[in-house]
Motif scaffolding. Structure first.
Motif, short mmCIF file in Angstrom:
data_model
loop_
_atom_site.label_atom_id
_atom_site.label_comp_id
_atom_site.label_asym_id
_atom_site.label_seq_id
_atom_site.Cartn_x
_atom_site.Cartn_y
_atom_site.Cartn_z
N GLN A 69 0.83 -1.21 0.00
CA GLN A 69 0.00 0.00 0.00
C GLN A 69 0.87 1.26 0.00
OE1 GLN A 69 -3.46 0.25 -0.26
NE2 GLN A 69 -2.89 2.38 -0.61
N LEU A 70 1.93 1.24 0.79
CA LEU A 70 2.83 2.40 0.82
C LEU A 70 3.53 2.59 -0.52
CD1 LEU A 70 4.31 1.92 4.40
CD2 LEU A 70 2.73 3.72 3.64
N ASP A 71 3.92 1.48 -1.15
CA ASP A 71 4.53 1.57 -2.48
C ASP A 71 3.54 2.16 -3.49
OD1 ASP A 71 6.91 0.55 -1.54
OD2 ASP A 71 6.54 -1.50 -2.26
N ALA A 72 2.28 1.74 -3.38
CA ALA A 72 1.26 2.27 -4.28
C ALA A 72 1.03 3.76 -4.01
CB ALA A 72 -0.05 1.50 -4.12
N ASP A 73 1.01 4.14 -2.73
CA ASP A 73 0.84 5.55 -2.38
C ASP A 73 2.02 6.38 -2.91
OD1 ASP A 73 -1.51 4.90 -1.10
OD2 ASP A 73 -0.67 5.02 0.93
N LYS A 74 3.21 5.82 -2.83
CA LYS A 74 4.39 6.51 -3.34
C LYS A 74 4.30 6.68 -4.86
CE LYS A 74 9.42 6.19 -3.42
NZ LYS A 74 10.59 5.37 -3.08
N ALA A 75 3.91 5.63 -5.54
CA ALA A 75 3.77 5.71 -7.01
C ALA A 75 2.68 6.72 -7.39
CB ALA A 75 3.43 4.33 -7.58
N LYS A 76 1.62 6.76 -6.60
CA LYS A 76 0.53 7.71 -6.86
C LYS A 76 1.05 9.15 -6.67
CE LYS A 76 -4.16 8.77 -5.31
NZ LYS A 76 -5.21 8.41 -4.36
N ALA A 77 1.84 9.36 -5.60
CA ALA A 77 2.40 10.69 -5.35
C ALA A 77 3.35 11.08 -6.49
CB ALA A 77 3.12 10.72 -4.01
N ASP A 78 4.16 10.14 -6.97
CA ASP A 78 5.07 10.42 -8.08
C ASP A 78 4.28 10.77 -9.35
OD1 ASP A 78 7.28 9.97 -6.51
OD2 ASP A 78 7.63 7.91 -7.24
N ALA A 79 3.20 10.01 -9.58
CA ALA A 79 2.38 10.26 -10.77
C ALA A 79 1.70 11.62 -10.68
CB ALA A 79 1.34 9.16 -10.94
N LYS A 80 1.23 11.98 -9.48
CA LYS A 80 0.58 13.28 -9.29
C LYS A 80 1.58 14.42 -9.53
CE LYS A 80 -2.13 15.93 -5.99
NZ LYS A 80 -2.68 16.02 -4.63
N ALA A 81 2.80 14.25 -9.00
CA ALA A 81 3.82 15.27 -9.21
C ALA A 81 4.16 15.39 -10.69
CB ALA A 81 5.07 14.92 -8.40
N ALA A 82 4.26 14.29 -11.39
CA ALA A 82 4.55 14.32 -12.82
C ALA A 82 3.44 15.01 -13.59
CB ALA A 82 4.77 12.90 -13.34
N LEU A 83 2.19 14.75 -13.20
CA LEU A 83 1.05 15.39 -13.85
C LEU A 83 1.08 16.90 -13.63
CD1 LEU A 83 -1.71 15.26 -15.31
CD2 LEU A 83 -2.75 14.91 -13.06
N GLU A 84 1.35 17.30 -12.38
CA GLU A 84 1.41 18.73 -12.09
C GLU A 84 2.54 19.40 -12.86
OE1 GLU A 84 1.58 19.03 -7.84
OE2 GLU A 84 -0.48 18.33 -7.60
N LYS A 85 3.69 18.76 -13.01
CA LYS A 85 4.79 19.30 -13.79
C LYS A 85 4.39 19.41 -15.25
CE LYS A 85 8.61 17.58 -10.96
NZ LYS A 85 9.75 16.64 -10.94
N ALA A 86 3.69 18.40 -15.75
CA ALA A 86 3.27 18.41 -17.16
C ALA A 86 2.26 19.54 -17.39
CB ALA A 86 2.64 17.06 -17.52
N LYS A 87 1.38 19.79 -16.42
CA LYS A 87 0.42 20.90 -16.57
C LYS A 87 1.17 22.22 -16.61
CE LYS A 87 -3.66 18.95 -14.29
NZ LYS A 87 -4.57 19.08 -13.14
N LEU A 88 2.17 22.40 -15.75
CA LEU A 88 2.94 23.63 -15.76
C LEU A 88 3.66 23.82 -17.10
CD1 LEU A 88 4.53 23.80 -12.18
CD2 LEU A 88 2.80 25.32 -13.16
#
Length: 93
Positions: A69-88
């Motif tokens: 679950q923690l690994d999944a949460d970490k991957a989700k956080a990485d994906a969210k950060a990548a999405l926010e960078k892509a939006k910028l």
């Protein structure tokens, strides 16, 4: 007189033999109970070992689940950060 003494002697021997037989039977019964107690303790220890192994397996499974679950949460956080960078990046263009 001699016959009376012989009768008393034989009677006394029979009583002693009965006492010895009773004592031996009591000792045998106690030994049997001790064997039963030992067998029950051995079975209880074996069950305790089984229970401990099951409990350890449950702990290991929970740990693995929590780690996943923690690994999944970490991957989700990485994906969210990548999405926010892509939006910028998209907004800058």
């Amino acid at each position: 007189m001699l016959a009376l003494a012989a009768t008393l002697f034989v009677s006394c021997d029979k009583q002693k033999a009965a006492i010895d037989n009773n004592a031996e039977a009591t000792k045998n019964a106690i030994d049997n109970r001790k064997d039963s107690v030992d067998a029950a303790a051995k079975a209880d220890k074996k069950q305790a070992d089984v229970d401990a192994a099951i409990e350890k397996a449950k702990i290991d499974a929970k740990k693995a689940s929590d780690q996943a679950q923690l690994d999944a949460d970490k991957a989700k956080a990485d994906a969210k950060a990548a999405l926010e960078k892509a939006k910028l990046d998209a907004e800058k263009k």
